[in-house]
Write a protein that holds these residues in place. Structure first.
Motif, PDB file in Angstrom:
ATOM      1  N   GLY A  32       0.809  -1.216   0.000  1.00  0.00           N
ATOM      2  CA  GLY A  32       0.000   0.000   0.000  1.00  0.00           C
ATOM      3  C   GLY A  32       0.838   1.260   0.000  1.00  0.00           C
ATOM      4  O   GLY A  32       0.767   2.079  -0.943  1.00  0.00           O
ATOM      5  N   PRO A  33       1.685   1.464   1.032  1.00  0.00           N
ATOM      6  CA  PRO A  33       2.523   2.667   1.034  1.00  0.00           C
ATOM      7  C   PRO A  33       3.539   2.703  -0.097  1.00  0.00           C
ATOM      8  O   PRO A  33       3.881   3.775  -0.592  1.00  0.00           O
ATOM      9  CB  PRO A  33       3.212   2.631   2.409  1.00  0.00           C
ATOM     10  CG  PRO A  33       3.021   1.249   2.926  1.00  0.00           C
ATOM     11  CD  PRO A  33       1.763   0.734   2.304  1.00  0.00           C
ATOM     12  N   LEU A  34       4.034   1.536  -0.509  1.00  0.00           N
ATOM     13  CA  LEU A  34       5.007   1.520  -1.610  1.00  0.00           C
ATOM     14  C   LEU A  34       4.407   2.139  -2.864  1.00  0.00           C
ATOM     15  O   LEU A  34       4.993   3.041  -3.477  1.00  0.00           O
ATOM     16  CB  LEU A  34       5.450   0.086  -1.909  1.00  0.00           C
ATOM     17  CG  LEU A  34       6.384  -0.016  -3.118  1.00  0.00           C
ATOM     18  CD1 LEU A  34       7.809   0.306  -2.719  1.00  0.00           C
ATOM     19  CD2 LEU A  34       6.316  -1.377  -3.777  1.00  0.00           C
ATOM     20  N   TRP A  35       3.211   1.687  -3.246  1.00  0.00           N
ATOM     21  CA  TRP A  35       2.620   2.172  -4.488  1.00  0.00           C
ATOM     22  C   TRP A  35       1.915   3.509  -4.310  1.00  0.00           C
ATOM     23  O   TRP A  35       1.783   4.283  -5.270  1.00  0.00           O
ATOM     24  CB  TRP A  35       1.699   1.115  -5.085  1.00  0.00           C
ATOM     25  CG  TRP A  35       2.502  -0.073  -5.503  1.00  0.00           C
ATOM     26  CD1 TRP A  35       2.464  -1.336  -4.997  1.00  0.00           C
ATOM     27  CD2 TRP A  35       3.550  -0.075  -6.477  1.00  0.00           C
ATOM     28  NE1 TRP A  35       3.407  -2.133  -5.598  1.00  0.00           N
ATOM     29  CE2 TRP A  35       4.082  -1.383  -6.522  1.00  0.00           C
ATOM     30  CE3 TRP A  35       4.075   0.885  -7.335  1.00  0.00           C
ATOM     31  CZ2 TRP A  35       5.119  -1.733  -7.375  1.00  0.00           C
ATOM     32  CZ3 TRP A  35       5.117   0.531  -8.181  1.00  0.00           C
ATOM     33  CH2 TRP A  35       5.620  -0.764  -8.197  1.00  0.00           C
ATOM     34  N   PHE A  36       1.485   3.827  -3.091  1.00  0.00           N
ATOM     35  CA  PHE A  36       0.963   5.171  -2.831  1.00  0.00           C
ATOM     36  C   PHE A  36       2.066   6.201  -3.062  1.00  0.00           C
ATOM     37  O   PHE A  36       1.891   7.175  -3.807  1.00  0.00           O
ATOM     38  CB  PHE A  36       0.443   5.270  -1.398  1.00  0.00           C
ATOM     39  CG  PHE A  36       0.097   6.684  -0.989  1.00  0.00           C
ATOM     40  CD1 PHE A  36      -1.141   7.230  -1.285  1.00  0.00           C
ATOM     41  CD2 PHE A  36       1.029   7.467  -0.324  1.00  0.00           C
ATOM     42  CE1 PHE A  36      -1.446   8.524  -0.930  1.00  0.00           C
ATOM     43  CE2 PHE A  36       0.734   8.777   0.041  1.00  0.00           C
ATOM     44  CZ  PHE A  36      -0.512   9.302  -0.262  1.00  0.00           C
ATOM     45  N   MET A  37       3.214   5.972  -2.422  1.00  0.00           N
ATOM     46  CA  MET A  37       4.288   6.952  -2.489  1.00  0.00           C
ATOM     47  C   MET A  37       4.934   6.996  -3.866  1.00  0.00           C
ATOM     48  O   MET A  37       5.409   8.045  -4.308  1.00  0.00           O
ATOM     49  CB  MET A  37       5.340   6.644  -1.421  1.00  0.00           C
ATOM     50  CG  MET A  37       6.325   7.773  -1.192  1.00  0.00           C
ATOM     51  SD  MET A  37       5.493   9.292  -0.693  1.00  0.00           S
ATOM     52  CE  MET A  37       6.419  10.514  -1.622  1.00  0.00           C
ATOM     53  N   SER A  38       4.940   5.871  -4.558  1.00  0.00           N
ATOM     54  CA  SER A  38       5.506   5.865  -5.909  1.00  0.00           C
ATOM     55  C   SER A  38       4.719   6.785  -6.833  1.00  0.00           C
ATOM     56  O   SER A  38       5.279   7.364  -7.771  1.00  0.00           O
ATOM     57  CB  SER A  38       5.496   4.437  -6.468  1.00  0.00           C
ATOM     58  OG  SER A  38       6.318   3.598  -5.695  1.00  0.00           O
ATOM     59  N   ASN A  39       3.424   6.926  -6.564  1.00  0.00           N
ATOM     60  CA  ASN A  39       2.572   7.786  -7.391  1.00  0.00           C
ATOM     61  C   ASN A  39       2.377   9.177  -6.807  1.00  0.00           C
ATOM     62  O   ASN A  39       2.102  10.130  -7.542  1.00  0.00           O
ATOM     63  CB  ASN A  39       1.207   7.128  -7.586  1.00  0.00           C
ATOM     64  CG  ASN A  39       0.983   6.674  -9.017  1.00  0.00           C
ATOM     65  OD1 ASN A  39       1.807   6.906  -9.889  1.00  0.00           O
ATOM     66  ND2 ASN A  39      -0.135   6.029  -9.262  1.00  0.00           N
ATOM     67  N   ALA A  40       2.487   9.309  -5.502  1.00  0.00           N
ATOM     68  CA  ALA A  40       2.218  10.595  -4.844  1.00  0.00           C
ATOM     69  C   ALA A  40       3.458  11.485  -4.893  1.00  0.00           C
ATOM     70  O   ALA A  40       4.033  11.836  -3.865  1.00  0.00           O
ATOM     71  CB  ALA A  40       1.772  10.364  -3.397  1.00  0.00           C
ATOM     72  N   SER A 299      13.116   8.862  -4.440  1.00  0.00           N
ATOM     73  CA  SER A 299      12.720   7.489  -4.101  1.00  0.00           C
ATOM     74  C   SER A 299      12.176   6.749  -5.318  1.00  0.00           C
ATOM     75  O   SER A 299      12.476   5.577  -5.536  1.00  0.00           O
ATOM     76  CB  SER A 299      11.688   7.492  -2.970  1.00  0.00           C
ATOM     77  OG  SER A 299      10.423   7.946  -3.408  1.00  0.00           O
ATOM     78  N   VAL A 300      11.378   7.438  -6.136  1.00  0.00           N
ATOM     79  CA  VAL A 300      10.820   6.762  -7.318  1.00  0.00           C
ATOM     80  C   VAL A 300      11.887   6.607  -8.397  1.00  0.00           C
ATOM     81  O   VAL A 300      11.837   5.662  -9.200  1.00  0.00           O
ATOM     82  CB  VAL A 300       9.581   7.510  -7.846  1.00  0.00           C
ATOM     83  CG1 VAL A 300       9.942   8.729  -8.665  1.00  0.00           C
ATOM     84  CG2 VAL A 300       8.693   6.568  -8.659  1.00  0.00           C
ATOM     85  N   THR A 301      12.878   7.478  -8.400  1.00  0.00           N
ATOM     86  CA  THR A 301      14.018   7.293  -9.295  1.00  0.00           C
ATOM     87  C   THR A 301      14.774   6.024  -8.927  1.00  0.00           C
ATOM     88  O   THR A 301      15.246   5.283  -9.806  1.00  0.00           O
ATOM     89  CB  THR A 301      14.957   8.511  -9.239  1.00  0.00           C
ATOM     90  OG1 THR A 301      14.244   9.681  -9.654  1.00  0.00           O
ATOM     91  CG2 THR A 301      16.170   8.325 -10.134  1.00  0.00           C
ATOM     92  N   ALA A 302      14.872   5.748  -7.636  1.00  0.00           N
ATOM     93  CA  ALA A 302      15.511   4.508  -7.183  1.00  0.00           C
ATOM     94  C   ALA A 302      14.735   3.286  -7.673  1.00  0.00           C
ATOM     95  O   ALA A 302      15.323   2.283  -8.100  1.00  0.00           O
ATOM     96  CB  ALA A 302      15.617   4.490  -5.658  1.00  0.00           C
ATOM     97  N   LEU A 303      13.398   3.354  -7.625  1.00  0.00           N
ATOM     98  CA  LEU A 303      12.571   2.271  -8.154  1.00  0.00           C
ATOM     99  C   LEU A 303      12.867   2.031  -9.625  1.00  0.00           C
ATOM    100  O   LEU A 303      12.980   0.887 -10.083  1.00  0.00           O
ATOM    101  CB  LEU A 303      11.083   2.589  -7.985  1.00  0.00           C
ATOM    102  CG  LEU A 303      10.361   2.009  -6.774  1.00  0.00           C
ATOM    103  CD1 LEU A 303      10.704   2.799  -5.525  1.00  0.00           C
ATOM    104  CD2 LEU A 303       8.850   2.034  -6.992  1.00  0.00           C
TER     105      LEU A 303
END
Length: 486
Positions: A32-40, A299-303
């Motif tokens: 939940g938080p992983l994909w929330f924060m990846s988009n937020a 953080s999403v750049t790291a993903l």
């Protein structure tokens, strides 16, 4: 031979290889938080600017965003459920549909996506930090890239943990910002419904759906360490609502930023408006918002680096067998970081137009792929794969999967008359229906149906017997960090 059990704080060793049951860990709510924060984060904010900058009202822009998110997120969430069941990253799972070598077709597109998103993400992070902490944008781009590289090197567990903490901060900081957004003054007529305009509405829907579907190539990467007995339904819903809420929130914020600033005065990225509206809370709060936004982009750049590394290793493995060691991870991560850094430093200033076109390109390329992959997993093979065969150059799935390749190419070709990529290209069908891009509704069902028809001849029972026979050796080899014999 000693096992390679992952230890907390150590660099992750595994990459494209199967995760044995002895190393499965994590709780399903972590998705939940992983994909929330990846988009937020504010790259997502830019996704919501398409229709309102083309003359649509706030009402129709928000409606297109909500529908696009609800539809597009379905596909990435269904992919997420594949991770715990297979113990594999997402893109390597394309081999049963496209073949050992044939999967390179989609891996090339996936790698371009990872690099492209990182170019946009680091440019935004650099702009945000330059606005608040001053200094050269290019210097901040370099810093953002290096920090993201370190996070990606440590790997899976650190990425999950970082996204959890950032989620808490985002909810608080951007929650305050969003409340403020609804308390400020807007120009007269901002919230009237306005007339429906097909081109910006379907353009916004397509970009939003494409953006959400673009996450489909990531999702198993971040659920593959979880135990296989986690319910598919819970995996789906934690992924779906985390991504949908985070994405819709930021996109709708983007719409309101343009409505508040006015189209002629809008900065193009939303950074200036975030700073100005944030300062309505108190002087300096805008800087807090931008710093958090920049950290979220890191953080999403790291993903993206992490997923890009997995995709690059998969591609190399198609030509020469790769033993997925730490050194391989380091080399491919560093190369992925270097390529995106070069792109970011050399990028032009036409951010919004380029980002819009890039998102449409992603939508076009991955619509037929997601159709083929999901039909294969949920309908044809129903989640049963001989995983060891995926890593064999002459294995059961073959070098060229004609069924997947043909369904993909026909689905993509059927979409082309309905493309509308701004000034770059407009198909005849799109032009005939008022410039509306409905290619999503064409390519997906065609690729899905064709793959299902082509796959009627697959002997899935024989494949299951092979999978059962190889299961024990697969676990032993994975625990010893060896690739299955090919």
């Amino acid at each position: 031979m000693a096992t390679t059990q992952q230890r907390p704080g150590r660099l992750e060793v595994r990459s494209i290889d199967y995760v044995p049951l002895s190393e499965r860990h994590g709780k399903i709510w972590h998705l939940g938080p992983l994909w929330f924060m990846s988009n937020a984060q504010i790259a997502t904010l830019a996704v919501g600017l398409i229709s309102i900058t083309q003359g649509a009202s706030v009402f129709w822009s928000v409606l297109a965003i909500v529908i696009g998110v609800l539809v597009g997120t379905l596909f990435m969430a269904f992919h997420s459920a594949q991770g715990p069941q297979l113990g594999l990253p997402q893109m390597i799972q394309s081999r049963p549909q496209f073949g050992y070598v044939g999967a390179l077709l989609v891996w090339l597109f996936a790698y371009v996506q990872y690099a492209g998103f990182n170019v946009f993400n680091t440019i935004l992070a650099g702009d945000a930090m330059s606005t608040t902490a001053h200094g050269s944008v290019k210097l901040w781009i370099v810093i953002a890239t290096v920090v993201a590289l370190v996070i990606a090197l440590v790997g899976y567990d650190l990425i999950h943990k970082a996204e959890q903490w950032l989620t808490y901060l985002m909810i608080v900081i951007f929650g305050i910002f969003t409340i403020t957004l609804f308390l400020i003054h807007y120009p007269p007529g901002t919230f009237t419904i306005g007339s429906f305009k097909a081109a910006p509405f379907f353009g916004q829907f397509g970009v939003v759906a494409g953006y959400q579907i673009s996450w489909a190539i990531y999702v198993s990467d971040y659920s593959r360490y979880m135990p296989p007995d986690v319910p598919v339904r819970k995996t789906f819903f934690w992924t779906y609502w985390g991504s949908a809420i985070g994405g819709a929130w930021m996109m709708i914020v983007g719409v309101f930023l343009v409505a508040w600033a006015g189209l002629k005065n809008f900065s193009g990225t939303g950074i200036a408006e975030l700073d100005q509206i944030g300062n309505h809370v108190f002087d300096g709060f805008g800087a807090v918002v931008l710093i958090l936004a920049a950290i979220g982009l890191v953080s999403v750049t790291a993903l993206n680096m992490y997923g890009g590394s997995l995709t690059l290793i998969s591609a190399i493995d198609s030509f020469r067998k790769v033993r997925p060691t730490l050194s391989v991870r380091i080399v491919t991560l560093s190369l992925t970081a270097a390529l995106s850094l070069i792109g970011a430093l050399a990028a032009s200033k036409h951010f919004l137009t380029n980002f819009n076109n890039f998102l449409l390109l992603i939508l076009y390329l991955f619509i037929p792929w997601t159709a083929v992959n999901l039909v294969d997993y949920y309908i044809v093979r129903r989640g049963h794969y001989a995983i060891a065969e995926i890593f064999k150059p002459r294995g059961m799935y073959g070098r060229w999967g004609w069924r997947g390749i043909l369904a993909y190419l026909i689905g993509f070709a059927a979409m082309t008359p309905f493309f509308n990529v701004g000034t770059l290209y407009e198909g005849a069908a799109a032009r005939a229906i008022g410039n509306a891009d409905i290619s999503f509704f064409i390519g997906l069902p065609i690729a899905a149906v064709l793959y299902y028809v082509f796959s009627r001849s697959i002997d899935t029972e024989a494949e299951r017997r092979v999978a059962e026979a190889e299961a024990g050796e697969l676990e032993r080899s994975a625990a010893q960090h060896q690739a299955p014999a090919g």
